[in-house]
Design a protein around this motif. Structure first.
Motif, PDB file in Angstrom:
ATOM      1  N   ARG A  34       0.856  -1.190   0.000  1.00 58.39           N
ATOM      2  CA  ARG A  34       0.000   0.000   0.000  1.00 58.39           C
ATOM      3  C   ARG A  34       0.894   1.242   0.000  1.00 58.39           C
ATOM      4  NH1 ARG A  34      -2.997  -0.568   5.333  1.00 58.39           N
ATOM      5  NH2 ARG A  34      -0.982  -1.501   5.843  1.00 58.39           N
ATOM      6  N   ASN A  35       0.445   2.267  -0.704  1.00 54.20           N
ATOM      7  CA  ASN A  35       1.256   3.475  -0.813  1.00 54.20           C
ATOM      8  C   ASN A  35       1.572   4.081   0.547  1.00 54.20           C
ATOM      9  OD1 ASN A  35       1.626   3.487  -3.572  1.00 54.20           O
ATOM     10  ND2 ASN A  35      -0.202   4.696  -3.984  1.00 54.20           N
ATOM     11  N   LYS A  36       0.624   4.028   1.473  1.00 55.75           N
ATOM     12  CA  LYS A  36       0.868   4.645   2.777  1.00 55.75           C
ATOM     13  C   LYS A  36       1.922   3.881   3.576  1.00 55.75           C
ATOM     14  CE  LYS A  36      -2.870   2.477   5.455  1.00 55.75           C
ATOM     15  NZ  LYS A  36      -4.053   2.762   6.297  1.00 55.75           N
ATOM     16  N   ILE A  39       5.373   4.739   0.670  1.00 56.26           N
ATOM     17  CA  ILE A  39       5.709   6.160   0.487  1.00 56.26           C
ATOM     18  C   ILE A  39       4.713   7.024   1.264  1.00 56.26           C
ATOM     19  CG2 ILE A  39       7.010   6.156  -1.676  1.00 56.26           C
ATOM     20  CD1 ILE A  39       4.463   6.234  -3.229  1.00 56.26           C
ATOM     21  N   PRO A  40       4.862   7.096   2.592  1.00 60.55           N
ATOM     22  CA  PRO A  40       3.941   7.916   3.395  1.00 60.55           C
ATOM     23  C   PRO A  40       3.888   9.350   2.881  1.00 60.55           C
ATOM     24  CG  PRO A  40       5.366   6.602   4.807  1.00 60.55           C
ATOM     25  CD  PRO A  40       5.890   6.447   3.411  1.00 60.55           C
ATOM     26  N   GLU A  41       2.696   9.863   2.746  1.00 57.66           N
ATOM     27  CA  GLU A  41       2.486  11.140   2.067  1.00 57.66           C
ATOM     28  C   GLU A  41       3.161  12.317   2.780  1.00 57.66           C
ATOM     29  OE1 GLU A  41      -1.329  13.786   0.560  1.00 57.66           O
ATOM     30  OE2 GLU A  41      -1.584  11.651   0.982  1.00 57.66           O
ATOM     31  N   GLN A  42       3.117  12.318   4.096  1.00 54.58           N
ATOM     32  CA  GLN A  42       3.638  13.464   4.848  1.00 54.58           C
ATOM     33  C   GLN A  42       5.146  13.396   5.097  1.00 54.58           C
ATOM     34  OE1 GLN A  42       1.497  15.862   5.398  1.00 54.58           O
ATOM     35  NE2 GLN A  42      -0.185  14.614   4.608  1.00 54.58           N
ATOM     36  N   GLN A  46       8.159  16.430   6.076  1.00 53.91           N
ATOM     37  CA  GLN A  46       8.664  16.416   7.447  1.00 53.91           C
ATOM     38  C   GLN A  46      10.190  16.326   7.479  1.00 53.91           C
ATOM     39  OE1 GLN A  46       6.698  13.114   9.275  1.00 53.91           O
ATOM     40  NE2 GLN A  46       4.781  14.229   9.634  1.00 53.91           N
ATOM     41  N   SER A  68       9.557   3.241   6.921  1.00 51.50           N
ATOM     42  CA  SER A  68       9.051   2.801   5.619  1.00 51.50           C
ATOM     43  C   SER A  68      10.224   2.678   4.656  1.00 51.50           C
ATOM     44  CB  SER A  68       8.047   3.832   5.071  1.00 51.50           C
ATOM     45  OG  SER A  68       8.707   5.072   4.850  1.00 51.50           O
ATOM     46  N   GLN A 182       6.297   2.680  -7.649  1.00 49.56           N
ATOM     47  CA  GLN A 182       6.601   3.229  -6.330  1.00 49.56           C
ATOM     48  C   GLN A 182       8.074   3.606  -6.218  1.00 49.56           C
ATOM     49  OE1 GLN A 182       5.109  -0.047  -3.957  1.00 49.56           O
ATOM     50  NE2 GLN A 182       3.211   1.037  -3.472  1.00 49.56           N
ATOM     51  N   VAL A 185       8.598   7.032  -7.730  1.00 56.16           N
ATOM     52  CA  VAL A 185       8.130   8.090  -6.819  1.00 56.16           C
ATOM     53  C   VAL A 185       9.134   8.295  -5.687  1.00 56.16           C
ATOM     54  CG1 VAL A 185       6.313   8.755  -5.209  1.00 56.16           C
ATOM     55  CG2 VAL A 185       5.709   7.689  -7.375  1.00 56.16           C
ATOM     56  N   GLN A 189      11.284  11.755  -4.726  1.00 56.93           N
ATOM     57  CA  GLN A 189      11.200  12.417  -3.428  1.00 56.93           C
ATOM     58  C   GLN A 189      12.552  12.456  -2.722  1.00 56.93           C
ATOM     59  OE1 GLN A 189       7.916  10.626  -1.297  1.00 56.93           O
ATOM     60  NE2 GLN A 189       6.401  11.523  -2.661  1.00 56.93           N
TER      61      GLN A 189
END
Length: 200
Positions: A34-36, A39-42, A46, A68, A182, A185, A189
């Motif tokens: 799962r993306n969360k 690659i946690p969105e926040q 942070q 993660s 993923q 992405v 980032q």
């Protein structure tokens, strides 16, 4: 259903085990990829904020690495934040290879199941046809009931092997593509983080 399974002989037992294993792997990968979780969105914002405030002691970095896969890559960059940009990127690439291996490792079993299942089905077919010819030699071709068992096993195991293999191969390809997306992405980032810490 039980009659279908029993008509396939012992090969069907192995095929059912492979089917159960494939279902477990697929379920686990759907949950783990799962993306969360990957690659946690926040997280990127942070970490960049931490780097600007210079709130990056070793404890923070080690905790980040455990959050993660994305956190693991960012931690690899932050450990080398005082080094030249090329060395930071090299460290991240090494960490990326490790992460890719960890994400894809369970998929290797799914690939094996996709390759082995048709072979088991073929083995069941061969065994079934051997029974047919053995019955022909013993009873001749006039007794259809004696021939039906071997033919049934041959057809059942062939179909079962394909039923197990086709979804396994499809899910293997699906998860490989998902991991590749993923990974792209995560690379983007982490490069943003490298740009931020390189400007300091």
């Amino acid at each position: 259903m039980f009659e279908i399974v029993s008509s396939g002989g012992i090969v069907m037992i192995f095929l059912l085990i492979l089917m159960a294993l494939a279902m477990m792997i697929v379920g686990e990968r759907f949950w783990s990829l799962r993306n969360k979780e990957i690659i946690p969105e926040q997280l990127p914002g942070q970490v960049i904020e931490w780097s600007k405030k210079k709130n990056l002691d070793q404890k923070h970095i080690e905790q980040l690495a455990e959050t993660s896969p994305l956190g693991y890559l960012m931690a690899a960059a932050l450990r080398k934040r005082m080094d030249p940009r090329e060395e930071i990127i090299e460290s991240v690439e090494d960490a990326g290879r490790h992460i890719s291996y960890q994400l894809e490792k369970p998929l290797n079993w799914l690939n094996v199941i996709g390759e082995v299942s048709p072979l088991l089905g073929l083995l069941g077919t061969v065994i079934g046809m051997m029974k047919v010819f053995a019955n022909i030699m013993e009873f001749g071709v006039g007794n259809a009931n004696q021939l039906a068992g071997g033919i049934s096993q041959a057809l059942t195991t062939t179909a079962a092997g394909l039923i197990v293999a086709i979804p396994a191969v499809l899910f293997y390809r699906y998860f490989k593509n998902r991991i590749a997306d993923q990974t792209i992405v995560m690379e983007q980032q982490v490069m943003q983080l490298i740009d931020a810490i390189s400007k300091k």
